[in-house]
Design an enzyme around this catalytic site. Structure first.
Site, short mmCIF file in Angstrom:
data_model
loop_
_atom_site.label_atom_id
_atom_site.label_comp_id
_atom_site.label_asym_id
_atom_site.label_seq_id
_atom_site.Cartn_x
_atom_site.Cartn_y
_atom_site.Cartn_z
N ARG A 23 -72.39 -23.03 45.84
CA ARG A 23 -73.03 -22.40 46.95
C ARG A 23 -72.44 -20.93 47.19
O ARG A 23 -73.36 -19.98 47.61
CB ARG A 23 -73.22 -23.12 48.15
CG ARG A 23 -73.72 -24.53 48.11
CD ARG A 23 -73.45 -25.26 49.42
NE ARG A 23 -71.91 -25.27 49.55
CZ ARG A 23 -71.15 -25.87 50.59
NH1 ARG A 23 -71.92 -26.00 51.61
NH2 ARG A 23 -69.85 -26.08 50.81
N ARG A 58 -62.19 5.64 60.20
CA ARG A 58 -62.19 5.05 61.76
C ARG A 58 -60.60 5.07 62.28
O ARG A 58 -60.12 4.28 61.53
CB ARG A 58 -62.96 4.01 61.67
CG ARG A 58 -64.68 4.14 61.47
CD ARG A 58 -65.16 2.78 61.52
NE ARG A 58 -66.48 2.81 60.88
CZ ARG A 58 -67.81 2.83 61.49
NH1 ARG A 58 -67.59 2.94 62.88
NH2 ARG A 58 -68.58 2.83 61.06
N HIS A 61 -57.02 4.29 66.48
CA HIS A 61 -57.42 3.86 67.83
C HIS A 61 -56.48 2.88 68.32
O HIS A 61 -55.73 2.05 67.62
CB HIS A 61 -58.74 3.25 67.85
CG HIS A 61 -59.82 4.20 67.28
ND1 HIS A 61 -61.06 3.64 66.76
CD2 HIS A 61 -60.10 5.48 67.18
CE1 HIS A 61 -61.80 4.70 66.46
NE2 HIS A 61 -61.16 6.05 66.79
N LYS A 71 -55.03 -6.93 68.06
CA LYS A 71 -56.35 -6.92 67.32
C LYS A 71 -56.25 -7.70 65.92
O LYS A 71 -55.09 -7.40 65.24
CB LYS A 71 -56.56 -5.37 66.87
CG LYS A 71 -58.11 -4.94 66.48
CD LYS A 71 -58.03 -3.29 66.43
CE LYS A 71 -57.86 -2.49 67.71
NZ LYS A 71 -57.87 -1.03 67.41
N HIS A 118 -54.69 2.05 65.15
CA HIS A 118 -55.11 1.24 63.93
C HIS A 118 -56.22 2.18 63.63
O HIS A 118 -56.93 2.96 64.12
CB HIS A 118 -55.91 0.06 64.49
CG HIS A 118 -56.87 -0.57 63.22
ND1 HIS A 118 -58.03 -0.83 63.22
CD2 HIS A 118 -56.30 -1.22 62.26
CE1 HIS A 118 -58.45 -1.20 62.27
NE2 HIS A 118 -57.58 -1.55 61.43
N TYR A 131 -63.59 -7.08 63.76
CA TYR A 131 -62.53 -7.03 64.74
C TYR A 131 -62.49 -8.04 65.81
O TYR A 131 -63.65 -8.46 66.40
CB TYR A 131 -62.56 -5.72 65.48
CG TYR A 131 -62.67 -4.68 64.58
CD1 TYR A 131 -64.06 -4.12 64.44
CD2 TYR A 131 -61.89 -3.70 64.49
CE1 TYR A 131 -64.55 -3.17 63.51
CE2 TYR A 131 -62.21 -2.13 63.74
CZ TYR A 131 -63.56 -1.94 63.31
OH TYR A 131 -64.01 -0.96 62.67
N ASP A 165 -63.03 11.19 66.71
CA ASP A 165 -61.87 11.05 65.74
C ASP A 165 -61.51 12.23 65.36
O ASP A 165 -60.11 12.41 65.27
CB ASP A 165 -62.14 10.14 64.73
CG ASP A 165 -62.34 8.47 65.17
OD1 ASP A 165 -62.14 8.08 66.31
OD2 ASP A 165 -62.49 7.60 64.19
C1 LIG Z 1 -65.08 -0.41 70.39
C2 LIG Z 1 -66.28 -0.30 71.00
C3 LIG Z 1 -67.23 0.50 70.69
N1 LIG Z 1 -68.42 0.21 71.34
C4 LIG Z 1 -69.55 1.34 70.88
C5 LIG Z 1 -69.27 2.81 71.26
C6 LIG Z 1 -70.06 3.51 70.42
O1 LIG Z 1 -71.23 3.73 70.55
C7 LIG Z 1 -70.07 2.58 69.16
C8 LIG Z 1 -68.94 2.87 68.02
O2 LIG Z 1 -67.81 3.02 68.74
P1 LIG Z 1 -66.64 3.72 67.94
O3 LIG Z 1 -67.00 4.90 67.42
O4 LIG Z 1 -65.41 3.80 68.85
O5 LIG Z 1 -66.08 2.58 66.97
P2 LIG Z 1 -65.09 3.01 65.70
O6 LIG Z 1 -64.91 4.35 65.56
O7 LIG Z 1 -65.63 2.06 64.56
O8 LIG Z 1 -63.82 2.16 66.45
C9 LIG Z 1 -63.50 0.96 65.89
O9 LIG Z 1 -62.85 1.16 64.74
C10 LIG Z 1 -61.25 1.45 64.77
C11 LIG Z 1 -60.61 1.50 63.48
C12 LIG Z 1 -60.83 0.57 65.70
O10 LIG Z 1 -59.48 -0.02 65.59
C13 LIG Z 1 -61.41 0.32 67.11
O11 LIG Z 1 -60.86 -0.95 67.66
C14 LIG Z 1 -62.97 0.09 66.84
O12 LIG Z 1 -63.28 0.67 68.08
O13 LIG Z 1 -69.78 1.32 69.83
C15 LIG Z 1 -68.42 -0.70 72.35
O14 LIG Z 1 -69.57 -0.64 73.03
N2 LIG Z 1 -67.72 -1.32 72.64
C16 LIG Z 1 -66.51 -1.33 72.13
O15 LIG Z 1 -65.67 -2.19 72.27
#
Ligand SMILES: Cc1cn([C@H]2C[C@H](O)[C@@H](COP(=O)(O)OP(=O)(O)O[C@H]3O[C@H](C)C(=O)[C@H](O)[C@H]3O)O2)c(=O)[nH]c1=O
Length: 179
Positions: A23, A58, A61, A71, A118, A131, A165
């Site tokens: 499958r 990404r 963080h 995490k 991370h 995550y 970032d």
């Molecule tokens: C983390 C998070 C994000 N968001 C919203 C905020 C933004 O509108 C959208 C994307 O968030 P962000 O740009 O912070 O996501 P990444 O840059 O991918 O960050 C992630 O990727 C890196 C590698 C990591 O290790 C972090 O734990 C994780 O936050 O989701 C939420 O609403 N709740 C949350 O807990």
């Protein structure tokens, strides 16, 4: 699943054991007894996944106390180089980083403890990274380190990053998020 320590205390590689049949496949990602035997938290407050084009970075963080968290990260589909930086000022590995290839072939995951920043680079289009975190997102406790400021040479010529970032401060010994 098997657990492998790394040079950074608090960072553990988890080797998942995928099951395959006619499958398709099946991968167990969290198992209470196995996690407890390793002294790892198996209960998480939040879970989410991201979908990244190729060459997206990404990170780096983390969340600071009182909402710092462990995490658990794994790749559902695609491939990443996952990078963890130790930002615990009193740790012997402070300022050290570990880069690990995680993908849908090797089925490795990372358990990333508190005080570790991370980030990752996606190596394939539409890479899905899942995550689990042991605390919820708390905007006031979110922190970051500039992706190219701590000595790791990302193998990408023109990475795609969020404005957030790109705007993080460079890693410096003056920062004491986890003193
Ligand atoms: C983390 C998070 C994000 N968001 C919203 C905020 C933004 O509108 C959208 C994307 O968030 P962000 O740009 O912070 O996501 P990444 O840059 O991918 O960050 C992630 O990727 C890196 C590698 C990591 O290790 C972090 O734990 C994780 O936050 O989701 C939420 O609403 N709740 C949350 O807990």
């Amino acid at each position: 699943m098997k657990f492998e320590p790394t040079d950074i205390a608090g960072l553990t590689v988890i080797h998942y054991q995928p099951f395959a049949d006619a499958r398709g496949g099946f991968v167990k990602t969290i198992h209470r007894e196995s996690f407890e035997q390793e002294g790892l938290e198996w209960q998480f407050a939040e879970s989410y996944f991201s979908i990244s084009a190729r060459d997206v970075i990404r990170g780096m963080h983390f969340q600071v106390p009182p909402h710092d968290h462990d995490k658990l990260v794994h790749v559902v589909k695609g491939s990443i180089i996952d990078v963890v930086l130790d930002i615990r000022n009193d740790a012997p590995t402070y300022g050290s980083w570990v880069a690990t290839l995680l993908n849908d072939e090797n089925r490795k995951a990372l358990y990333i403890g508190k005080g570790l920043a991370h980030g990752f680079l996606s190596l394939e289009p539409d890479t899905i990274v899942e995550y689990h975190t042991t605390t919820q997102q708390h905007k006031a406790c979110e922190g970051g380190v500039l992706w190219n400021s701590f000595g790791y040479e990302w193998p990408v010529a023109a990475p795609v990053l969020s404005e957030r970032d790109k705007g993080f401060a460079a890693f410096s010994h003056a920062q004491t998020w986890f003193a």
